[in-house]
Design a protein around this motif. Structure first.
Motif: not given
Length: 461
Positions: A261-269
């Motif tokens: 989605g738009e304008d969201r932060k992303v935490i990746v693993r």
């Protein structure tokens, strides 16, 4: 062994898995598949070498029986039951558990007759490698043995060929002496003396090298003249940056952005569902973030790639199922019509992993214990906009990256949740500066140079 039986190979590598595999097609033909991964990349810098590996599948074994082979590779047709005992029974269910300190000690381990039966297979498996290396090596050749699957090979090979330069490299952590002594006394000594058959034993970090030395000092009276080295395998910057901008990655980037989605932060693993990777506690830390910091709800998505590993072992199947259960529980608790808090993918897809690396605002790497963890090194190299690394102090990468990461105790869910909150709130200029320094440290010893350094040190020993 007489000189008439010497082979011609000047550089030899031994590992459980080789650079090629084979599958049987519907018509009974054999199809070749090239392997990937860091070891294949690292060893490609030496063109004139022999790679000795094990047949892992029925397709591999059939290829060996039919004489199908690749130049520079010798695949050993070790009996399937012997390989299963050695690989799953000992290497992955005992040695891996010891070095990663994974046992639930009130119940396990329990080293009885079944363990001894499997250990005999592990000895036979290692002996097959030692005999093949002895047969193929030229006089004075250099042999580099890889990892915990083959701890007995150096000692066995030394008895067969005293003229060789033999090295052993451990890609895992090494257990502290008190934990290592969980092994039966004779087995612990056999492992150490097997490795000390090498001229040089090398590790990913000084911490693991020192732990090995401590075990040798306390259990067998020292390292017996075997030299100990450290080579911190780094990321391949040129390959990663080029590969991360191919069309298939761009396609997956578009798809992931649509999911997030738009304008969201992303935490990746990005991990295999290996018990040591600590995926469940990472999800619990993210859940706590959403619970205690409601301002982040609908503003962040945790993209979690948990690729199934060792699914022929029940404990791994159970762990993989628990990862999926916890992710679904978070989505059920917090999700809304327009927001899925956890995007979980379980099908291995390297291009999609690279797309996630590029998107990441935060990378969560929180293993219980890890020899190195290349994901921690790869994400800063590939990141488009700068990425904060939340890093376990028990990862080997901590030794090189701690200064510019937010470091956590992997068992401390509350502390990890706080680190995620700090990472999400970090100003963009600080994020970018940290990422730049992390990328420089992460690529200090690229895979090819990592292997060449080992060969040079071994020849000088």
């Amino acid at each position: 062994m007489s000189s008439t039986t010497h082979g011609a190979a000047e550089v030899l590598v031994a590992s459980n898995r080789g650079p090629v595999s084979y599958v049987l097609d519907d018509a009974g033909g054999i199809e070749e598949k090239r392997g990937g991964g860091g070891l294949v990349s690292a060893l490609s810098v030496v063109k004139d070498k022999l790679w000795v590996c094990s047949a892992l599948s029925e397709g591999d074994r059939e290829a060996v029986r039919r004489g199908v082979s690749e130049p520079g590779v010798r695949m050993l047709d070790i009996a399937a039951d012997v390989h299963t005992d050695a690989y799953n029974g000992i290497a992955n269910s005992v040695l891996w558990f010891v070095h990663h300190m994974l046992y639930q000690t009130p119940l396990e381990p329990a080293f009885g007759p079944e363990f001894r039966r499997q250990w005999a297979s592990y000895e036979a498996y290692n002996r097959a490698f030692a005999e093949a290396l002895a047969e193929e090596a030229a006089p004075g050749a250099t042999v580099v043995v890889q990892d915990y699957h083959l701890t007995l090979v150096p000692g066995m090979l030394r008895e067969l060929r005293g003229d060789l330069r033999i090295g052993h490299f451990s890609h895992t952590p090494w257990a502290p002496v008190d934990y290592f002594r969980m092994l039966p006394d004779d087995i612990a000594e056999q492992v150490l003396r097997g490795m000390l058959g090498a001229d040089r034993c090398a590790f990913l970090t000084r911490r693991w090298a020192d732990a090995f030395t401590d075990c040798c000092t306390h259990l067998v009276g020292g390292t017996s003249g075997t030299r100990i080295g450290v080579h911190g395998l780094g990321a391949d910057a040129d390959f990663l940056r080029e590969r991360a901008h191919r069309d298939d990655v761009e396609e997956r980037l578009t798809a992931l952005r649509a999911q997030i989605g738009e304008d969201r932060k992303v935490i990746v693993r990005v991990d295999r569902t290996e018990l040591s990777k600590n995926i469940v506690r990472g999800l619990q830390a993210y859940e706590l973030l959403l619970q205690e910091r409601p301002e982040w709800r609908e503003r962040v998505v945790h993209v979690a790639f948990a690729y199934p590993s060792r699914q022929d072992l029940a404990v791994y199947r159970d762990y993989t199922a628990e990862v999926a259960r916890v992710a679904e529980a978070i989505n059920s608790r917090f999700g809304t019509e327009g927001w899925t808090p956890v995007v979980l993918h379980v099908k291995d897809d390297f291009a999609r992993s690279l797309a996630a690396y590029r998107l990441a605002d935060v990378a969560l790497v929180n293993p219980i214990r890890d020899g190195m963890n290349l994901v921690a090194k790869e994400v800063p190299v590939v990141s488009d906009g700068g990425c904060v690394l939340v890093l376990s102090r028990e990862a080997g990468a901590y030794e090189e990256l701690a200064e510019d990461a937010l470091t956590v105790n992997p068992y401390d869910v509350t502390g990890t949740s706080r680190a995620l909150a700090e990472a999400l709130a970090m100003p963009q200029d600080e994020r970018e500066e940290r990422t730049k320094r992390l990328a420089e440290a992460a690529t200090a010893l690229p895979p090819g140079q990592w292997f060449l350094d080992q060969l040079e040190a071994l020849r000088a020993s």
